[in-house]
Design an enzyme around this catalytic site. Structure first.
Site, short mmCIF file in Angstrom:
data_model
loop_
_atom_site.label_atom_id
_atom_site.label_comp_id
_atom_site.label_asym_id
_atom_site.label_seq_id
_atom_site.Cartn_x
_atom_site.Cartn_y
_atom_site.Cartn_z
N THR A 126 -8.44 0.03 5.48
CA THR A 126 -8.18 0.88 6.66
C THR A 126 -9.44 1.72 7.28
OG1 THR A 126 -7.19 3.15 7.27
CG2 THR A 126 -7.92 2.90 4.96
N ASP A 127 -9.43 2.44 8.63
CA ASP A 127 -10.45 3.02 9.36
C ASP A 127 -10.55 4.20 8.52
OD1 ASP A 127 -7.71 3.53 10.16
OD2 ASP A 127 -8.41 4.56 11.81
N TYR A 154 -5.71 9.72 1.26
CA TYR A 154 -5.15 8.05 1.46
C TYR A 154 -6.57 7.58 1.61
CZ TYR A 154 -3.92 4.29 4.56
OH TYR A 154 -3.83 2.98 5.15
N ALA A 181 0.76 -1.16 0.16
CA ALA A 181 -0.16 -0.04 -0.10
C ALA A 181 0.73 1.16 0.10
CB ALA A 181 -1.00 -0.03 1.24
N TYR A 182 0.14 2.38 -0.45
CA TYR A 182 0.93 3.59 -0.12
C TYR A 182 0.35 4.22 1.19
CZ TYR A 182 2.44 8.36 -1.17
OH TYR A 182 2.93 9.63 -1.16
N1 LIG Z 1 0.12 1.54 9.09
C1 LIG Z 1 -1.11 1.81 9.53
O1 LIG Z 1 -1.33 2.59 10.62
C2 LIG Z 1 -2.41 1.28 8.91
C3 LIG Z 1 -3.50 1.60 9.44
C4 LIG Z 1 -4.47 0.90 9.19
C5 LIG Z 1 -4.61 0.20 7.70
N2 LIG Z 1 -3.28 -0.03 7.29
C6 LIG Z 1 -3.32 -0.65 5.98
O2 LIG Z 1 -2.55 -2.19 6.43
C7 LIG Z 1 -1.75 -2.70 5.40
C8 LIG Z 1 -0.57 -2.96 5.72
O3 LIG Z 1 0.07 -1.53 6.22
P1 LIG Z 1 1.50 -1.75 6.71
O4 LIG Z 1 1.70 -0.54 7.85
O5 LIG Z 1 2.11 -3.00 6.91
O6 LIG Z 1 2.32 -0.77 5.29
P2 LIG Z 1 3.79 -0.56 5.16
O7 LIG Z 1 4.36 -0.78 6.21
O8 LIG Z 1 3.75 0.83 4.62
O9 LIG Z 1 4.21 -1.59 3.99
C9 LIG Z 1 3.85 -1.64 2.77
C10 LIG Z 1 4.73 -2.11 1.89
O10 LIG Z 1 4.20 -1.93 0.25
C11 LIG Z 1 5.31 -1.79 -0.33
N3 LIG Z 1 4.81 -1.10 -1.70
C12 LIG Z 1 4.49 -0.11 -1.81
N4 LIG Z 1 4.05 0.10 -3.16
C13 LIG Z 1 4.17 -0.98 -3.95
C14 LIG Z 1 4.29 -1.70 -4.94
N5 LIG Z 1 3.66 -0.67 -6.28
N6 LIG Z 1 4.21 -2.93 -5.12
C15 LIG Z 1 4.48 -3.80 -4.30
N7 LIG Z 1 4.82 -3.24 -2.87
C16 LIG Z 1 4.70 -1.97 -2.83
C17 LIG Z 1 6.04 -0.75 0.40
O11 LIG Z 1 7.23 -0.26 0.07
P3 LIG Z 1 7.80 1.19 0.28
O12 LIG Z 1 8.08 0.97 1.87
O13 LIG Z 1 9.18 1.07 -0.42
O14 LIG Z 1 6.75 2.34 -0.35
C18 LIG Z 1 5.96 -1.36 1.85
O15 LIG Z 1 7.01 -2.35 1.73
C19 LIG Z 1 -2.22 -1.47 4.12
O16 LIG Z 1 -3.11 -2.06 3.33
C20 LIG Z 1 -2.59 -0.23 4.85
O17 LIG Z 1 -3.04 0.50 4.07
C21 LIG Z 1 -2.13 0.44 7.88
#
Ligand SMILES: NC(=O)c1ccc[n+]([C@@H]2O[C@H](COP(=O)([O-])OP(=O)(O)OC[C@H]3O[C@@H](n4cnc5c(N)ncnc54)[C@H](OP(=O)(O)O)[C@@H]3O)[C@@H](O)[C@H]2O)c1
Length: 292
Positions: free
Chosen positions: A103-104, A127, A62-63
């Site tokens: 996401t929330d 986002y 995700a972004y």
């Molecule tokens: N973090 C939060 O607080 C939160 C809250 C609610 C929901 N979520 C959701 O939960 C999920 C997991 O979140 P997370 O915190 O584990 O995210 P994260 O740590 O940001 O990891 C996302 C990964 O996806 C990679 N990525 C980005 N663009 C890509 C592409 N085009 N192809 C393949 N990989 C790509 C990123 O690489 P780079 O780092 O190099 O960009 C990163 O390694 C996501 O869907 C997010 O929207 C997250």
């Protein structure tokens, strides 16, 4: 054996799934991040599904740079909205299950009761809007899918709120923390366990959206106090309002997720956020000790 493709596996959730691979003999994992599989490339997705005989995709890519997304809009939509559509199209074509994480932030955050899955979405940030479009693309594709919305995700991997609080708590001895945004933290390790528990229970009747966070409710202020307390860091914390700490992206004031559906449909037990925080901090301390 179920062959699972994990995208974005260098991120928080992806890394937690990596940790479970060695204790999950029923699954064979193919872990990828952008270098191995760019999810904005539909041809590459389909080629990998065929070559690795994939039967489930867990989309952790995700972004997630919420503020940057306000100006980097095109890329945020490409990754959060278009790419889940590409994964879903492939999932439909090859009749495989897509577990997609959302996401929330798809909600307005103006509610005052825990959000159930059927409450209307009304995102207030780029986002949130891009993630909602991703959900819609998955549903509209007609593929076999489970969408899991989560909130305030953290883990011992990557950069997140816990690490920021510990770092600045130690360095500065005083922090300002927002107290008027209420939600629930989620340890990515717990979500990873839940995802792997759900996959074998999936049936076509469960093409649904589910909510998952840890149990309990808190503000960022409460969360920071608990992180500092459990970490034994001496630091004063002043409660401030959202208005006093303006950021480019609008945050939901209230984003507590109701988890009754996922608990009921998949018999999932969810730990309280304080208990999960303790486990994460222990792991973080172990990582910090080995790094010295
Ligand atoms: N973090 C939060 O607080 C939160 C809250 C609610 C929901 N979520 C959701 O939960 C999920 C997991 O979140 P997370 O915190 O584990 O995210 P994260 O740590 O940001 O990891 C996302 C990964 O996806 C990679 N990525 C980005 N663009 C890509 C592409 N085009 N192809 C393949 N990989 C790509 C990123 O690489 P780079 O780092 O190099 O960009 C990163 O390694 C996501 O869907 C997010 O929207 C997250």
């Amino acid at each position: 054996m179920i062959n699972i493709l994990v995208t974005g596996s260098n991120g928080q959730l992806g890394n937690e799934l990596r940790k479970l691979a060695s204790v999950s003999p029923a699954f064979k994992f193919v872990f990828t991040d952008i270098a191995e599989l760019d999810i904005t490339n539909p041809g590459a997705i389909q080629a990998l599904i065929v070559s690795k005989k994939i039967s489930v995709i867990i989309n952790c890519a995700a972004y997630t740079a919420v503020d940057k997304a306000e100006t980097d809009t095109e890329l945020a939509y490409r990754i959060n909205a278009d790419a889940p559509g590409f994964l879903a199209t492939a999932a439909y074509k090859f009749n495989i299950l897509l577990v997609h994480i959302s996401t929330d932030y798809v909600f307005s955050g103006e509610g005052f009761r825990p959000y159930t899955e059927n409450i209307s979405c009304d995102p207030r940030s780029t986002y949130g809007m891009s993630k909602l479009k991703g959900e819609i693309a998955v549903i509209d594709s007609g593929c076999r899918h489970i969408i899991i919305r989560t909130s305030w995700l953290y883990s011992a991997f990557g950069n997140n709120f816990i690490k920021t609080v510990r770092k600045y708590g130690r360095e500065r001895g005083h922090l300002n923390m927002i107290y008027d945004q209420i939600g629930t933290p989620t340890h990515a390790a717990d979500l990873a366990v839940a995802i792997l528990a759900i996959i074998p229970q999936y049936t076509d009747q469960k093409n649904e959206i589910y909510h998952y966070s840890n149990e309990g409710v808190c503000s960022w202020y409460d969360f920071a106090l608990e992180i500092l307390d459990q970490s034994g860091i001496k630091c004063t914390v002043a409660p401030i309002t959202t208005f006093e700490y303006p950021l480019p992206a609008v945050r939901p004031f209230y984003s507590v997720l109701n988890k009754s559906k996922i608990k009921h449909d998949f018999n999932i037990k969810i730990p309280h956020w304080k208990e999960s925080l303790t486990r994460c901090l222990k792991e973080l301390e172990q990582i910090e000790r080995t790094a010295i």
